[in-house]
Design a protein around this motif. Structure first.
Motif, short mmCIF file in Angstrom:
data_model
loop_
_atom_site.label_atom_id
_atom_site.label_comp_id
_atom_site.label_asym_id
_atom_site.label_seq_id
_atom_site.Cartn_x
_atom_site.Cartn_y
_atom_site.Cartn_z
N LYS A 106 -10.38 23.20 -21.98
CA LYS A 106 -10.73 22.16 -22.96
C LYS A 106 -12.05 22.50 -23.62
O LYS A 106 -12.21 22.33 -24.83
CB LYS A 106 -10.81 20.79 -22.27
N ARG A 107 -12.97 23.00 -22.84
CA ARG A 107 -14.27 23.39 -23.40
C ARG A 107 -14.09 24.55 -24.37
O ARG A 107 -14.69 24.57 -25.46
CB ARG A 107 -15.20 23.80 -22.26
N PHE A 108 -13.23 25.50 -24.02
CA PHE A 108 -12.97 26.65 -24.88
C PHE A 108 -12.31 26.19 -26.18
O PHE A 108 -12.67 26.65 -27.27
CB PHE A 108 -12.08 27.66 -24.14
N GLU A 109 -11.34 25.27 -26.08
CA GLU A 109 -10.67 24.77 -27.28
C GLU A 109 -11.65 24.03 -28.18
O GLU A 109 -11.60 24.16 -29.41
CB GLU A 109 -9.52 23.85 -26.89
N ALA A 110 -12.56 23.26 -27.60
CA ALA A 110 -13.56 22.55 -28.39
C ALA A 110 -14.48 23.54 -29.11
O ALA A 110 -14.83 23.34 -30.28
CB ALA A 110 -14.37 21.62 -27.50
N LYS A 111 -14.86 24.59 -28.43
CA LYS A 111 -15.72 25.61 -29.04
C LYS A 111 -15.01 26.29 -30.20
O LYS A 111 -15.60 26.52 -31.27
CB LYS A 111 -16.12 26.65 -27.98
N MET A 112 -13.73 26.60 -30.02
CA MET A 112 -12.95 27.23 -31.09
C MET A 112 -12.83 26.28 -32.29
O MET A 112 -12.91 26.73 -33.45
CB MET A 112 -11.57 27.63 -30.58
N ALA A 113 -12.64 24.98 -32.03
CA ALA A 113 -12.53 24.01 -33.12
C ALA A 113 -13.86 23.92 -33.88
O ALA A 113 -13.87 23.85 -35.12
CB ALA A 113 -12.13 22.65 -32.57
N ARG A 114 -14.98 23.94 -33.16
CA ARG A 114 -16.30 23.91 -33.83
C ARG A 114 -16.49 25.14 -34.70
O ARG A 114 -16.98 25.05 -35.82
CB ARG A 114 -17.42 23.81 -32.79
N ASN A 115 -16.10 26.31 -34.17
CA ASN A 115 -16.23 27.54 -34.96
C ASN A 115 -15.35 27.49 -36.20
O ASN A 115 -15.76 27.94 -37.28
CB ASN A 115 -15.87 28.77 -34.11
N ALA A 116 -14.15 26.96 -36.08
CA ALA A 116 -13.25 26.84 -37.24
C ALA A 116 -13.86 25.89 -38.27
O ALA A 116 -13.79 26.16 -39.49
CB ALA A 116 -11.88 26.36 -36.79
N ASP A 117 -14.44 24.79 -37.82
CA ASP A 117 -15.08 23.85 -38.75
C ASP A 117 -16.26 24.50 -39.47
O ASP A 117 -16.44 24.31 -40.68
CB ASP A 117 -15.55 22.60 -38.01
N LYS A 118 -17.07 25.27 -38.74
CA LYS A 118 -18.20 25.97 -39.36
C LYS A 118 -17.72 26.95 -40.42
O LYS A 118 -18.28 27.03 -41.51
CB LYS A 118 -19.01 26.72 -38.29
N THR A 119 -16.67 27.71 -40.08
CA THR A 119 -16.14 28.69 -41.02
C THR A 119 -15.61 28.00 -42.28
O THR A 119 -15.85 28.45 -43.41
CB THR A 119 -15.01 29.51 -40.36
N LYS A 120 -14.91 26.89 -42.09
CA LYS A 120 -14.35 26.15 -43.23
C LYS A 120 -15.47 25.59 -44.11
O LYS A 120 -15.40 25.65 -45.35
CB LYS A 120 -13.46 25.02 -42.70
N THR A 121 -16.51 25.08 -43.48
CA THR A 121 -17.64 24.53 -44.23
C THR A 121 -18.33 25.62 -45.04
O THR A 121 -18.66 25.43 -46.22
CB THR A 121 -18.65 23.87 -43.26
N LYS A 122 -18.55 26.78 -44.44
CA LYS A 122 -19.19 27.90 -45.14
C LYS A 122 -18.34 28.36 -46.32
O LYS A 122 -18.86 28.67 -47.40
CB LYS A 122 -19.43 29.07 -44.18
N GLN A 123 -17.04 28.40 -46.12
CA GLN A 123 -16.13 28.83 -47.19
C GLN A 123 -16.19 27.84 -48.37
O GLN A 123 -16.23 28.25 -49.53
CB GLN A 123 -14.71 28.93 -46.66
N GLU A 124 -16.21 26.54 -48.08
CA GLU A 124 -16.30 25.54 -49.14
C GLU A 124 -17.63 25.65 -49.88
O GLU A 124 -17.68 25.52 -51.11
CB GLU A 124 -16.12 24.14 -48.55
#
Length: 166
Positions: A119-137
């Motif tokens: 669960k901790r790993f999945e949360a970390k991956m979701a945070r990284n995906a959100d960061k990547t999406k924000t940077k792309q926008e």
């Protein structure tokens, strides 16, 4: 090298056969120690010592526990002269229960920790995906702003004439 292995195996076989052939039947060996001491009786693993009757009897292997008619559990000795059979059974049951409980606790903790880690790993991956999406926008917004500045500079401010082809 091979001869020494063969001779060692042969010697072990001879000693094993000699031991088996020289032993008398366990029933007769136990009953022969009647009236002696507990230590002498319990030298043979298949014997059971009964204190009140001072008798050495063959352990009844067909029944797991010796019957009360043979010798009460409180007065029976097997393996150790200082520990009665009832205490031995209770001690082994408690140790077995503790081992089973410890095993179950370890399994529960390992499964729970494994799930917690994933669960901790999945949360970390979701945070990284959100960061990547924000940077792309942010990059898209910067590129749009730069393109608008270039259009303003060269007077291409109006609607795109090629938009109707798209």
């Amino acid at each position: 090298m091979m001869d020494s292995r063969v001779s060692a195996a042969f010697l072990l076989l001879v000693f094993g056969l000699a031991t088996v052939l020289t032993q008398s039947s366990p029933g007769k060996a136990c009953e022969a120690n009647n009236g002696t001491s507990c230590e002498i009786c319990l030298k043979n693993v298949s014997c059971l010592w009964c204190i009140p009757t001072k008798s050495c009897v063959t352990y009844p292997v067909r029944t797991i526990l010796p019957p009360h008619a043979l010798c009460p559990l409180n007065d029976a000795r097997w393996g150790l002269c200082w520990m009665n059979f009832q205490t031995l059974i209770i001690t082994l049951a408690v140790i077995g229960g503790i081992l089973i409980i410890a095993l179950l606790v370890c399994l529960f903790c390992c499964c729970k920790c494994e799930n917690f880690g994933s669960k901790r790993f999945e949360a970390k991956m979701a945070r990284n995906a959100d960061k990547t999406k924000t940077k792309q926008e942010e990059r898209r917004a910067e590129m749009k702003q730069r393109h608008d500045e270039i259009r303003n500079k060269y007077g291409l401010k109006g609607p795109n004439p090629y938009s109707k082809f798209a």
